[in-house]
Motif scaffolding. Structure first.
Motif, short mmCIF file in Angstrom:
data_model
loop_
_atom_site.label_atom_id
_atom_site.label_comp_id
_atom_site.label_asym_id
_atom_site.label_seq_id
_atom_site.Cartn_x
_atom_site.Cartn_y
_atom_site.Cartn_z
N LEU A 76 -33.34 -22.36 22.52
CA LEU A 76 -34.65 -22.28 23.17
C LEU A 76 -35.17 -20.84 23.09
CD1 LEU A 76 -33.85 -24.45 26.34
CD2 LEU A 76 -34.84 -25.17 24.16
N PRO A 77 -36.50 -20.68 22.99
CA PRO A 77 -37.05 -19.34 22.82
C PRO A 77 -36.60 -18.34 23.89
CG PRO A 77 -38.77 -20.99 22.55
CD PRO A 77 -37.53 -21.72 22.96
N HIS A 78 -36.52 -18.81 25.16
CA HIS A 78 -36.15 -17.86 26.23
C HIS A 78 -34.64 -17.62 26.30
CE1 HIS A 78 -35.88 -21.78 28.18
NE2 HIS A 78 -35.08 -21.24 29.09
N HIS A 79 -33.87 -18.36 25.51
CA HIS A 79 -32.41 -18.12 25.46
C HIS A 79 -32.04 -17.21 24.29
CE1 HIS A 79 -31.12 -22.04 27.72
NE2 HIS A 79 -31.61 -21.13 28.53
N GLY A 80 -32.63 -17.51 23.12
CA GLY A 80 -32.25 -16.79 21.91
C GLY A 80 -31.02 -17.42 21.28
N ILE A 81 -30.80 -17.08 20.02
CA ILE A 81 -29.72 -17.71 19.23
C ILE A 81 -28.32 -17.29 19.72
CG2 ILE A 81 -29.86 -15.89 17.44
CD1 ILE A 81 -29.00 -19.61 16.90
N GLU A 82 -28.22 -16.12 20.36
CA GLU A 82 -26.88 -15.66 20.78
C GLU A 82 -26.23 -16.65 21.74
OE1 GLU A 82 -29.64 -13.77 20.96
OE2 GLU A 82 -29.26 -12.46 19.22
N GLN A 132 -29.08 -11.41 10.03
CA GLN A 132 -28.69 -12.13 11.26
C GLN A 132 -28.24 -13.55 10.90
OE1 GLN A 132 -31.92 -12.85 13.99
NE2 GLN A 132 -30.55 -13.08 15.74
N LEU A 133 -28.98 -14.18 9.98
CA LEU A 133 -28.59 -15.54 9.57
C LEU A 133 -27.24 -15.53 8.87
CD1 LEU A 133 -29.19 -18.56 9.25
CD2 LEU A 133 -30.22 -18.03 7.03
N GLY A 159 -24.82 -13.50 9.27
CA GLY A 159 -23.80 -13.27 10.30
C GLY A 159 -23.52 -14.55 11.08
N ILE A 160 -24.57 -15.28 11.43
CA ILE A 160 -24.41 -16.54 12.17
C ILE A 160 -23.59 -17.53 11.34
CG2 ILE A 160 -25.69 -18.59 12.93
CD1 ILE A 160 -27.96 -16.58 13.78
N LEU A 161 -23.91 -17.61 10.06
CA LEU A 161 -23.20 -18.57 9.20
C LEU A 161 -21.73 -18.19 9.03
CD1 LEU A 161 -26.01 -19.23 6.58
CD2 LEU A 161 -25.35 -20.68 8.51
N ARG A 162 -21.46 -16.88 8.94
CA ARG A 162 -20.04 -16.44 8.88
C ARG A 162 -19.33 -16.83 10.18
NH1 ARG A 162 -22.05 -11.89 6.31
NH2 ARG A 162 -22.04 -10.70 8.24
N GLY A 163 -20.03 -16.62 11.32
CA GLY A 163 -19.46 -17.00 12.62
C GLY A 163 -19.17 -18.50 12.67
N CYS A 164 -20.08 -19.29 12.12
CA CYS A 164 -19.87 -20.75 12.08
C CYS A 164 -18.61 -21.07 11.29
CB CYS A 164 -21.06 -21.46 11.43
SG CYS A 164 -22.53 -21.56 12.46
N GLU A 165 -18.51 -20.49 10.10
CA GLU A 165 -17.37 -20.80 9.24
C GLU A 165 -16.07 -20.41 9.91
OE1 GLU A 165 -18.51 -19.18 5.42
OE2 GLU A 165 -19.59 -21.02 4.93
N GLN A 183 -44.45 -16.78 16.50
CA GLN A 183 -43.87 -16.13 15.33
C GLN A 183 -43.66 -14.66 15.64
OE1 GLN A 183 -42.94 -17.36 12.14
NE2 GLN A 183 -42.17 -15.29 11.97
N GLY A 184 -42.42 -14.18 15.52
CA GLY A 184 -42.15 -12.77 15.73
C GLY A 184 -42.29 -12.03 14.41
N SER A 185 -41.50 -10.99 14.25
CA SER A 185 -41.59 -10.20 13.01
C SER A 185 -40.57 -10.67 11.98
CB SER A 185 -41.36 -8.73 13.33
OG SER A 185 -40.12 -8.63 14.01
N GLY A 186 -39.90 -11.79 12.31
CA GLY A 186 -38.81 -12.25 11.45
C GLY A 186 -39.27 -12.88 10.15
N PRO A 187 -38.31 -13.16 9.26
CA PRO A 187 -38.65 -13.63 7.92
C PRO A 187 -38.97 -15.12 7.82
CG PRO A 187 -36.26 -13.37 8.14
CD PRO A 187 -36.87 -12.90 9.43
N TYR A 188 -38.66 -15.92 8.85
CA TYR A 188 -38.82 -17.37 8.70
C TYR A 188 -39.94 -17.90 9.60
CZ TYR A 188 -34.10 -16.66 6.87
OH TYR A 188 -33.02 -16.21 6.18
N ARG A 189 -40.94 -18.52 8.98
CA ARG A 189 -42.05 -19.10 9.74
C ARG A 189 -41.86 -20.59 9.96
NH1 ARG A 189 -46.59 -16.11 10.24
NH2 ARG A 189 -46.24 -14.03 9.40
N SER A 190 -41.05 -21.20 9.14
CA SER A 190 -40.81 -22.64 9.28
C SER A 190 -39.38 -22.91 8.83
CB SER A 190 -41.80 -23.44 8.43
OG SER A 190 -41.46 -23.33 7.08
N SER A 191 -38.97 -24.16 8.92
CA SER A 191 -37.56 -24.43 8.64
C SER A 191 -37.24 -24.51 7.14
CB SER A 191 -37.09 -25.69 9.37
OG SER A 191 -38.00 -26.74 9.20
#
Ligand code: NAI
Ligand code: MHF
Length: 270
Positions: free
Chosen positions: A33-39, A69-70, A72-78, A94-102
């Motif tokens: 959720l946006p107010h939680h963040g991916i962490e 960041q992505l 790193g997340i995928l390494r953490g998953c593995e 939309q923040g300053s990040g690289p992904y606007r859609s899935s």
């Protein structure tokens, strides 16, 4: 048995709550959720995976700040034994990040993981408040080669879900469809969320449907039992149930061995 996955929100104490109530054989999907963040999603996902659950973290495209960041997340998953994610556009601005859609997110998941991490994507049987049906269908067609299945937005009408699965087939989307169903949660919570995410029509359909449906919606809690029975009668078009639990973690009633078979319960409610 019809496969069921349970979606949970990574709120404080969730790992302990899951451990106390949910069998290890369950597949859990963890919202982002946006107010939680991916962490928070990843922290709960890794802990639950290490405990032995099969875990599917949600990755929100708009919530990611940079490509590293992505990876790193995928390494953490593995490292934690997580083999699948759910790739979603995300509700936040939309923040300053690289992904606007899935779609670009899915492409990078496939590239960075070398195909070892698979991804589910979202489908909208009742449409989306800010995207047209045609755009949603085009997006699904563009994404399907990078995904393994579609999970539908929460919906309260079996015919709407089944018609949607048929529409996807007709339009060339071949992916298995998992039906997104709300768990036994307070009605007030559902009504508030339904208005926000644009699924009021099927909720209204249910409340107008008849005495049984009115009874289900009339009490404090909604019950998904009737809807699930109707869906389970169509294993040819629906691959499983994705249960939006709102962290109410009692075992879904249809997973109990004493549940009558779907055809019998359909006949009883007719
Ligand atoms: N079903 C679920 O579990 C969840 C659904 N969402 C919703 O899903 C939306 C899109 O996610 P996906 O299905 O992965 O589609 P997507 O990210 O593949 O987007 C499909 C198309 O719609 C555009 N788009 C995406 N979000 C938009 C928005 N909020 N307003 C206007 N245009 C938008 C994209 O640029 C793209 O062209 C999110 O914006 C959010 O509202 C978010 C979290 C969970
Ligand atoms: N557009 C959209 N965004 C989503 O996040 C989303 C969907 N659709 N569709 C299905 C599920 C349902 N989701 C949710 C998300 C939050 C709560 C919820 O109970 N939120 C709490 C806050 C929880 C917390 O911060 O710990 C609330 O009180 O709103 C429930 C279901 C996530 N999913």
């Amino acid at each position: 048995m019809f496969p069921t996955r349970i979606e949970i929100i990574p709120s404080a104490g969730i790992v302990e709550k899951v451990q106390a109530a949910v069998p290890l054989s369950t597949t859990l999907t963890i919202t982002c959720l946006p107010h939680h963040g991916i962490e928070r999603t990843m922290e709960a996902s890794v802990k639950l995976s290490l405990l032995g659950y099969t875990v599917i973290p949600h990755l929100s495209a708009r919530g990611l700040e940079h490509r590293a960041q992505l990876s790193g997340i995928l390494r953490g998953c593995e490292a934690a034994g997580i083999r699948e994610v759910f790739a979603i556009g995300g509700d936040g601005p939309q923040g300053s990040g690289p992904y606007r859609s899935s779609l670009p997110l899915l492409a990078d998941i496939a590239e960075y993981s070398g195909g070892s991490i698979t991804a589910g994507i979202a489908g909208y049987p009742e449409g989306h408040p800010s995207m047209s049906g045609l755009d949603l269908l085009d997006a699904l067609l563009a994404k399907q080669h990078l995904a393994t299945h579609v999970v539908t937005q929460m919906c309260f009408s079996a015919p709407t879900i089944l018609d949607y699965a048929a529409l996807l087939r007709r339009e060339g989307v071949e992916l298995p469809v998992w039906a997104g169903v709300a768990g036994a949660v307070p009605r007030t919570k559902l009504l508030a969320l339904a208005a926000q995410i644009g699924v009021r029509t099927s909720l209204k359909f249910l409340s107008n449907k008849g005495t049984l449906a009115r009874k289900l919606l009339g009490g404090d809690k909604y019950s998904p039992e009737g809807l699930v029975s109707e869906i389970m009668a169509h294993p040819d078009s629906i691959s499983g149930i994705h249960l939006y639990s709102f962290n109410r973690l009692d075992m879904p009633i249809w997973e109990r061995s004493d549940l009558p078979d779907p055809e019998a319960s359909e006949a009883a409610s007719a």
